[in-house]
Scaffold this motif. Structure first.
Motif, PDB file in Angstrom:
ATOM      1  N   ASP A 169       0.920  -1.118   0.085  1.00  0.00           N
ATOM      2  CA  ASP A 169       0.158   0.020  -0.064  1.00  0.00           C
ATOM      3  C   ASP A 169       0.709   1.083   0.007  1.00  0.00           C
ATOM      4  N   ASP A 170       0.458   2.302  -0.448  1.00  0.00           N
ATOM      5  CA  ASP A 170       1.334   3.536  -0.586  1.00  0.00           C
ATOM      6  C   ASP A 170       0.956   4.389   0.743  1.00  0.00           C
ATOM      7  N   SER A 171       0.186   3.687   1.668  1.00  0.00           N
ATOM      8  CA  SER A 171      -0.127   4.376   3.015  1.00  0.00           C
ATOM      9  C   SER A 171       0.778   3.626   3.976  1.00  0.00           C
ATOM     10  N   PRO A 172       1.699   4.508   4.898  1.00  0.00           N
ATOM     11  CA  PRO A 172       2.357   3.876   5.858  1.00  0.00           C
ATOM     12  C   PRO A 172       1.312   3.284   6.805  1.00  0.00           C
ATOM     13  N   ASN A 185      -1.594   2.359   6.498  1.00  0.00           N
ATOM     14  CA  ASN A 185      -2.564   1.092   6.253  1.00  0.00           C
ATOM     15  C   ASN A 185      -1.425  -0.003   6.222  1.00  0.00           C
ATOM     16  N   VAL A 186      -0.238  -0.089   5.993  1.00  0.00           N
ATOM     17  CA  VAL A 186       0.884  -0.932   6.039  1.00  0.00           C
ATOM     18  C   VAL A 186       1.025  -1.320   7.544  1.00  0.00           C
ATOM     19  N   GLU A 187       1.215  -0.582   8.549  1.00  0.00           N
ATOM     20  CA  GLU A 187       1.291  -0.629  10.028  1.00  0.00           C
ATOM     21  C   GLU A 187       0.011  -1.518  10.367  1.00  0.00           C
ATOM     22  N   VAL A 231       5.181  -0.564   2.538  1.00  0.00           N
ATOM     23  CA  VAL A 231       4.988   0.317   1.848  1.00  0.00           C
ATOM     24  C   VAL A 231       5.398   0.546   0.377  1.00  0.00           C
ATOM     25  N   TRP A 232       4.630   0.826  -0.756  1.00  0.00           N
ATOM     26  CA  TRP A 232       5.073   0.810  -1.755  1.00  0.00           C
ATOM     27  C   TRP A 232       5.374   2.258  -2.345  1.00  0.00           C
ATOM     28  N   ASP A 233       6.519   2.447  -2.825  1.00  0.00           N
ATOM     29  CA  ASP A 233       6.773   4.034  -2.958  1.00  0.00           C
ATOM     30  C   ASP A 233       6.799   4.346  -4.345  1.00  0.00           C
TER      31      ASP A 233
END
Length: 179
Positions: free
Chosen positions: A145-148, A150-152, A163-165
């Motif tokens: 996901d591009d949102s930290p 959501n990844v957390e 996180v996909w940058d």
């Protein structure tokens, strides 16, 4: 104090935001109603001649950038036997647009979206609902996901996640996380 004009596109935006977005967006993202239905009376009251379905189609089309590099990387991963699922915060109509009109149904095994699940990322219930729908255990899942935030949340649920940058190749992210 500066008064706001009561006609024109800016007035229309304020009216739409004030009457729909505050009251309808949360409900429509979480599945209790679609976007077109609550939009119709507001557009009629504003009286600008825009139909709700036309507004929604315009919005969907304008807000539908597909990152073809990312999609091609996903297709390559799928061809190795990896099962791909799309997890997104969408309402029913936009999810259908992504799935059918944009053709995501050809690339993913399933779409899991907020309106269908009744909960949105980053809530733990979002990730739990996907586990229940797919039958996968948390340790079997890798989430990008591009949102930290959501990844957390995914990591807190026991998923592998990154996180996909927009720059890092997906195969490299998978490798970095031992997947």
């Amino acid at each position: 104090m500066v008064s706001q004009p009561r006609t024109g596109p800016r007035h229309f935006e304020r009216q739409l935001a004030g009457r729909i977005l505050r009251s309808a967006l949360v409900r429509y993202h979480l599945g209790s109603r679609g976007f077109v239905f609550p939009t119709c009376p507001v557009l009629e009251k504003i009286g600008n001649g825009v139909r709700a379905d036309a507004l929604v189609q315009y919005w969907f089309k304008q807000d539908s950038y597909i990152n073809h590099d990312l999609l091609n990387q996903l297709i390559t991963l799928r061809e190795t036997g990896l099962e791909l699922h799309l997890a997104t915060v969408q309402e029913h109509e936009r999810a259908g647009y992504l799935w059918h009109t944009l053709g995501f149904e050809r690339h993913f095994a399933a779409i899991h979206y907020a309106a269908a699940l009744g909960v949105a990322k980053p809530a733990q219930g979002f990730f739990e609902a996907i586990e229940l729908r797919t039958g996968f255990q948390p340790l079997d899942l890798f989430f990008i996901d591009d949102s930290p935030c959501n990844v957390e949340a995914a990591i807190a649920r026991g998923w592998s996640a990154a996180v996909w940058d927009g720059q890092t190749r997906l195969i490299d992210l998978l490798s970095e996380h031992g997947t």
